[in-house]
Design a protein around this motif. Structure first.
Motif, PDB file in Angstrom:
ATOM      1  N   GLU A  10       8.166 -27.422 -23.294  1.00 54.21           N
ATOM      2  CA  GLU A  10       9.148 -27.101 -24.316  1.00 54.21           C
ATOM      3  C   GLU A  10       8.611 -25.903 -25.089  1.00 54.21           C
ATOM      4  OE1 GLU A  10      11.441 -30.222 -26.407  1.00 54.21           O
ATOM      5  OE2 GLU A  10      10.280 -29.533 -28.130  1.00 54.21           O
ATOM      6  N   VAL A  44      18.643 -26.491 -28.649  1.00 53.64           N
ATOM      7  CA  VAL A  44      17.863 -26.766 -27.445  1.00 53.64           C
ATOM      8  C   VAL A  44      18.627 -26.227 -26.249  1.00 53.64           C
ATOM      9  CG1 VAL A  44      16.907 -28.550 -25.927  1.00 53.64           C
ATOM     10  CG2 VAL A  44      16.894 -28.918 -28.388  1.00 53.64           C
ATOM     11  N   GLU A  46      18.185 -26.343 -21.971  1.00 55.63           N
ATOM     12  CA  GLU A  46      17.439 -26.824 -20.815  1.00 55.63           C
ATOM     13  C   GLU A  46      17.689 -25.861 -19.674  1.00 55.63           C
ATOM     14  OE1 GLU A  46      16.813 -31.173 -19.419  1.00 55.63           O
ATOM     15  OE2 GLU A  46      18.592 -30.440 -18.360  1.00 55.63           O
ATOM     16  N   PHE A  54      12.383 -26.542 -17.801  1.00 50.22           N
ATOM     17  CA  PHE A  54      11.710 -26.315 -19.075  1.00 50.22           C
ATOM     18  C   PHE A  54      12.770 -26.225 -20.160  1.00 50.22           C
ATOM     19  CE2 PHE A  54      12.634 -22.102 -17.574  1.00 50.22           C
ATOM     20  CZ  PHE A  54      12.806 -21.297 -18.687  1.00 50.22           C
ATOM     21  N   HIS A  55      12.330 -26.347 -21.396  1.00 55.51           N
ATOM     22  CA  HIS A  55      13.246 -26.358 -22.536  1.00 55.51           C
ATOM     23  C   HIS A  55      12.872 -25.279 -23.540  1.00 55.51           C
ATOM     24  CE1 HIS A  55      13.398 -30.490 -20.920  1.00 55.51           C
ATOM     25  NE2 HIS A  55      14.678 -30.375 -21.203  1.00 55.51           N
ATOM     26  N   LEU A  56      13.877 -24.714 -24.168  1.00 54.63           N
ATOM     27  CA  LEU A  56      13.693 -23.874 -25.345  1.00 54.63           C
ATOM     28  C   LEU A  56      14.183 -24.705 -26.520  1.00 54.63           C
ATOM     29  CD1 LEU A  56      15.212 -20.504 -24.074  1.00 54.63           C
ATOM     30  CD2 LEU A  56      12.830 -21.256 -23.997  1.00 54.63           C
ATOM     31  N   HIS A  57      13.431 -24.715 -27.587  1.00 53.93           N
ATOM     32  CA  HIS A  57      13.791 -25.508 -28.757  1.00 53.93           C
ATOM     33  C   HIS A  57      13.545 -24.668 -29.992  1.00 53.93           C
ATOM     34  CE1 HIS A  57      13.991 -28.714 -31.696  1.00 53.93           C
ATOM     35  NE2 HIS A  57      14.238 -29.604 -30.750  1.00 53.93           N
TER      36      HIS A  57
END
Length: 128
Positions: A10, A44, A46, A54-57
């Motif tokens: 993340e 968020v 995905e 993977f994730h962006l948060h």
């Protein structure tokens, strides 16, 4: 996938971001889903690169999640690809900064490192 662990990092991005196209342009990522704030900014996202999720948060300081632009990078994300030079050049064309050019190492890897538009470091690599 239930029976084996899967690594899904993340990555923290600054608050107020609407454009995450770097990952699509640089690595051919596919956005699987997005949760937006009321103002349309990313809460968020995905994404997947050839199935690797993977994730962006957005930053959440109360949990300690801060973007590298605030604190500097704390990890390097290794991305194994078939053609290091092609992916590296594509990432640079998408806006990445070169932190270490592509080269062959005596331990058997071809690697180059870039910093993405949010400050995350990516090591593009393959075994040679």
């Amino acid at each position: 996938m239930k029976d084996k662990p899967v690594f899904a990092p993340e990555l923290a991005i600054p608050n107020g971001i609407t454009d995450i196209s770097f990952y699509i342009d640089a690595f051919g990522a596919e956005e699987l889903r997005r949760f937006s704030n009321d103002d349309g900014t990313v809460h968020v996202s995905e994404l997947a690169i050839n199935g690797a999720v993977f994730h962006l948060h957005e930053e959440t300081p109360h949990t300690g999640l801060r973007s590298p632009q605030r604190n500097g990078p704390s990890v390097i994300i290794g991305l194994f690809v078939a053609d290091v030079h092609a992916v590296f050049e594509q990432a640079v064309a998408a806006g990445a900064k070169i932190t270490s050019p592509v080269q062959d190492y005596d331990y058997g890897y071809r690697q180059g490192t870039i910093e993405d538009t949010f400050g995350h470091r990516w090591q593009i690599q393959c075994a040679i």
